[in-house]
Design an enzyme around this catalytic site. Structure first.
Site, PDB file in Angstrom:
ATOM      1  N   CYS A  75      46.059  20.207  87.880  1.00 45.47           N
ATOM      2  CA  CYS A  75      45.670  18.936  88.497  1.00 45.47           C
ATOM      3  C   CYS A  75      46.072  18.971  89.966  1.00 45.47           C
ATOM      4  O   CYS A  75      47.194  19.343  90.307  1.00 45.47           O
ATOM      5  CB  CYS A  75      46.349  17.766  87.780  1.00 45.47           C
ATOM      6  SG  CYS A  75      45.839  17.584  86.050  1.00 45.47           S
ATOM      7  N   GLU A  95      62.518  20.278  84.385  1.00 46.81           N
ATOM      8  CA  GLU A  95      63.102  19.076  84.952  1.00 46.81           C
ATOM      9  C   GLU A  95      62.867  17.867  84.050  1.00 46.81           C
ATOM     10  O   GLU A  95      61.859  17.791  83.336  1.00 46.81           O
ATOM     11  CB  GLU A  95      62.542  18.800  86.350  1.00 46.81           C
ATOM     12  CG  GLU A  95      63.006  19.827  87.379  1.00 46.81           C
ATOM     13  CD  GLU A  95      62.596  19.492  88.802  1.00 46.81           C
ATOM     14  OE1 GLU A  95      63.276  19.972  89.725  1.00 46.81           O
ATOM     15  OE2 GLU A  95      61.605  18.754  88.995  1.00 46.81           O
ATOM     16  N   CYS A 101      49.327  17.018  91.377  1.00 41.92           N
ATOM     17  CA  CYS A 101      50.589  17.140  90.636  1.00 41.92           C
ATOM     18  C   CYS A 101      51.303  18.441  90.993  1.00 41.92           C
ATOM     19  O   CYS A 101      50.704  19.527  90.908  1.00 41.92           O
ATOM     20  CB  CYS A 101      50.313  17.092  89.135  1.00 41.92           C
ATOM     21  SG  CYS A 101      51.779  17.294  88.102  1.00 41.92           S
ATOM     22  N   CYS A 137      52.820  24.460  83.877  1.00 44.24           N
ATOM     23  CA  CYS A 137      51.637  23.798  83.326  1.00 44.24           C
ATOM     24  C   CYS A 137      50.412  24.648  83.647  1.00 44.24           C
ATOM     25  O   CYS A 137      50.366  25.323  84.677  1.00 44.24           O
ATOM     26  CB  CYS A 137      51.486  22.399  83.928  1.00 44.24           C
ATOM     27  SG  CYS A 137      50.180  21.399  83.163  1.00 44.24           S
ATOM     28  N   CYS A 176      56.466  10.254  89.695  1.00 39.57           N
ATOM     29  CA  CYS A 176      55.326  10.760  88.962  1.00 39.57           C
ATOM     30  C   CYS A 176      54.564  11.808  89.775  1.00 39.57           C
ATOM     31  O   CYS A 176      54.172  11.566  90.907  1.00 39.57           O
ATOM     32  CB  CYS A 176      54.414   9.596  88.623  1.00 39.57           C
ATOM     33  SG  CYS A 176      52.914  10.054  87.725  1.00 39.57           S
TER      34      CYS A 176
END
Length: 346
Positions: A117, A93, A120, A113, A338
């Protein structure tokens, strides 16, 4: 049937050698290179100043593994999120963030990823692979086209803040920045490019050794090892002390100030004691702090801090001489803000 070679992995020098082997003049290699990186186009057929016979020969032996827009959504605030399909079927994305003074592309550097985290959405995905330089570059090209078509303006800024950890794809990220900034690429300014990292100390030092010219942002979110370990497991191997020393090394080598990104979570890192720790961390090198609203994701139960606490937090930092910006979320209604990027479709 043998797989075609990806022509965009070839340097201009190697492309000239290939064309010499094909009994074609060197200037044809230069023309192709310009079509690949400066124009740019995603098919050989579109290279209109090449003879048709040469375009056919290239088509027979080489591939342009172009990224394609899979879907796009437009937020009520004008933000545009797109999923991009890669040549192997994977999806990533990217986001176009419009503002009065700038048009920003937020691009991904990995499929998924590996850093996990806790706040996220991408961190809850499996990391499948790194993107190559051309795949990062294509996101910029496609988002630039969206900006021109939707708002009549070209991109002004690029942020590597999408899916993945850029410094764990160091070689390809650096190569993509080279293509974006080179006169024989898109010719963008280094100062308009920001690479964001969760904090890989040895790679921050490498940026210093390599004389990185772009802006560096560190996703900090806590200036306390215990708290940072809790929300960012990468901190267990890259403590605040290690990051501090790496950032001082980086600044000494590049003279570039650093931006610290700090999401304020309700009753976790939003007290004045947290602001005091952050202010102390900011004293090591020239920097600024972007305070960011938390954007909810379905996997976590964090909450954004209240306005009063956010204002008090920022006010304390300013009293300590810290340059502070409060960033309001964009594209939250389409999961484009974010921390919200995560491919859900197959």
């Amino acid at each position: 049937m043998r797989e075609k070679k990806d022509i965009r992995v070839l340097s201009l020098e190697r492309l000239k050698e290939v064309f010499a082997e094909m009994d074609e003049p060197a200037y044809r290699a230069v023309q192709v290179y310009e079509w690949l990186w400066k124009k740019p186009v995603f098919t050989f057929e579109a290279m209109s100043n090449l003879p048709k016979s040469l375009r056919q020969r290239l088509e027979e032996s080489y591939a342009i593994r172009a990224v394609k827009i899979n879907t796009s959504q437009k937020s009520t605030d004008g933000t545009v999120k797109s999923s991009f399909r890669l040549h192997d079927g994977n999806l990533i994305e990217g986001v176009l963030i419009p503002a009065e003074e700038r048009m920003t592309a937020c691009v991904s550097s990995q499929v998924g990823c590996s850093l996990t985290c806790k706040f996220c959405a991408t961190g809850y995905m499996e990391r499948k692979r790194n993107l190559d330089a051309a795949e990062i570059y294509d996101q910029v090209v496609l988002i630039d086209r969206q900006a021109r078509e939707t708002y009549g303006l070209p991109l002004s800024n690029i942020v590597y803040m999408g899916m993945g950890e850029p410094l764990l794809n160091y070689k390809n990220v650096m190569a993509s920045v080279d293509r974006l900034t080179s006169p024989d690429g898109l010719g963008l300014s280094y100062k308009r490019i920001t690479v964001s990292t969760a904090g890989i100390a040895k790679m921050i030092r490498r940026l210093g050794d390599d004389g990185a010219k772009f802006n560096l942002a560190l996703s900090l979110h806590a200036a306390n090892d215990r708290k940072r370990n809790e929300i960012m497991p990468i901190n267990e191997q890259n403590s605040l002390e290690a990051l501090r020393d790496a950032l001082k090394y980086y600044f000494a080598a590049t003279r570039n100030p650093v931006t610290y990104e700090y999401i304020v979570f309700n009753n976790f890192n939003d007290e004045l004691a947290d602001a005091k720790e952050l202010a102390f961390f900011c004293k090591h090198i020239p920097c600024k702090v972007n305070i960011i609203e938390y954007n909810p994701i379905e996997f976590a139960d964090f909450k954004n801090t209240g306005e009063d606490k956010l204002d008090a937090f920022a006010a304390y930092l300013r009293k300590q001489g810290v340059n502070v910006n409060i960033r309001r979320s964009r594209g939250k209604d389409i999961d484009a803000a974010c921390g919200q990027l995560a491919v859900k479709e197959k």
